[in-house]
Design an enzyme around this catalytic site. Structure first.
Site, mmCIF file in Angstrom:
data_model
loop_
_atom_site.group_PDB
_atom_site.id
_atom_site.type_symbol
_atom_site.label_atom_id
_atom_site.label_comp_id
_atom_site.label_asym_id
_atom_site.label_seq_id
_atom_site.Cartn_x
_atom_site.Cartn_y
_atom_site.Cartn_z
ATOM 1 N N SER A 153 46.223 13.301 -12.004
ATOM 2 C CA SER A 153 46.956 12.605 -10.632
ATOM 3 C C SER A 153 48.695 12.252 -10.373
ATOM 4 O O SER A 153 49.041 12.051 -11.285
ATOM 5 C CB SER A 153 45.972 11.308 -10.724
ATOM 6 O OG SER A 153 46.310 10.619 -9.702
ATOM 7 N N TYR A 165 42.463 4.274 -15.663
ATOM 8 C CA TYR A 165 42.541 5.606 -14.936
ATOM 9 C C TYR A 165 43.443 5.880 -14.746
ATOM 10 O O TYR A 165 43.463 7.000 -15.644
ATOM 11 C CB TYR A 165 41.670 5.293 -13.925
ATOM 12 C CG TYR A 165 41.612 6.877 -13.034
ATOM 13 C CD1 TYR A 165 40.973 7.245 -12.788
ATOM 14 C CD2 TYR A 165 42.744 7.093 -12.219
ATOM 15 C CE1 TYR A 165 40.986 8.571 -12.752
ATOM 16 C CE2 TYR A 165 43.348 7.960 -11.715
ATOM 17 C CZ TYR A 165 42.371 9.312 -12.068
ATOM 18 O OH TYR A 165 42.592 10.466 -11.296
#
Length: 248
Positions: A153, A165
């Site tokens: 990501s 995250y």
């Protein structure tokens, strides 16, 4: 892990035995499903894993239960499950050319104010899961001089306040390069695909889609397939893909 496919339980190795084989974790929806569709359309054979048997069954039915698709239910953060999926791929198709560590989850909270109850599963799925897939598949990938694809990501490159995250995706960014430095001598390629905002079920737990333009799962799948199809001897290592307009 249990399994289902578009055929009976008979081995599929006789079907286009030279066609490349990919194993995709978390492949029943979102980016993983889009990659699976692309590879199947190109004549490849695909093993898709996921925790939800119903979702995997629905995915296979949606595609018309193609003979080159094998779905395997299991947890990407459990080594026995991952090893079983690799064994099924080799047993059914006779080879393994690519693994895509796509399974991931997010708690959408912060380190200072979030609920730690969900962090263990997130860390295990997002960080341990890719490492387990690499460990379980590396011997087979050495044989085919294949490729490891890790779906990271942009959160693994750009810090965001309190983003747990994001911390897991920083770990994936590091894992990709650490792995490349070891496996490149064996002829195995490693690619980190780091998407920006993508319209996938990832946002279900958030409650709504983020503002602004989003990429589609198919657009990210194009990047994954492009990396997989590089000529022999070419190793594309990091691909960051954002929608125009995403500043971070």
């Amino acid at each position: 892990m249990s399994n289902s496919s578009g055929t009976s339980d008979a081995p599929l190795a006789s079907v286009a035995s030279e066609a490349p084989v990919a194993l995709i974790t978390g492949g029943g929806s979102g980016i993983g499903a889009a990659v699976a569709r692309r590879l199947l359309e190109a004549g490849g054979r695909v093993v898709v894993t996921g925790r939800g048997e119903k979702r995997l069954r629905a995915f296979a039915e949606e595609l018309g239960e193609p003979q080159g698709l094998l779905t395997v239910t299991g947890n990407a953060a459990d080594y026995d499950c991952v090893r079983s999926a690799v064994d099924r791929a080799l047993g059914e198709f006779g080879r393994l050319d690519t693994v895509v560590a796509n399974a991931g989850t997010a708690t959408h909270d912060s380190v200072a104010e979030g609920d730690p109850a969900g962090w263990t599963d997130m860390v295990l799925t997002n960080v341990l899961g890719p490492a387990l897939l690499i460990r379980a598949s590396i011997d087979a990938l050495k044989e085919t001089r294949g490729r490891i694809v890790l779906v990271g990501s942009v959160a693994g490159f750009v810090p965001t306040p309190g983003n747990v995250y994001g911390a897991t995706k920083w770990a994936v960014t590091g894992l990709a390069e650490n792995t490349r430095r070891q496996v490149t001598e064996w002829g195995v390629g490693v690619t980190l695909i780091a998407p920006g905002r993508v319209e996938t079920p990832f946002w279900d737990g958030y409650g709504s889609l983020p503002p602004g333009r989003l990429l589609t799962a198919d657009q990210i799948a194009d990047s994954v397939v492009w990396a997989i199809r590089q000529p022999a001897g070419v190793d594309v290592n990091t691909v960051v893909v954002r929608p125009i307009g995403q500043p971070n």
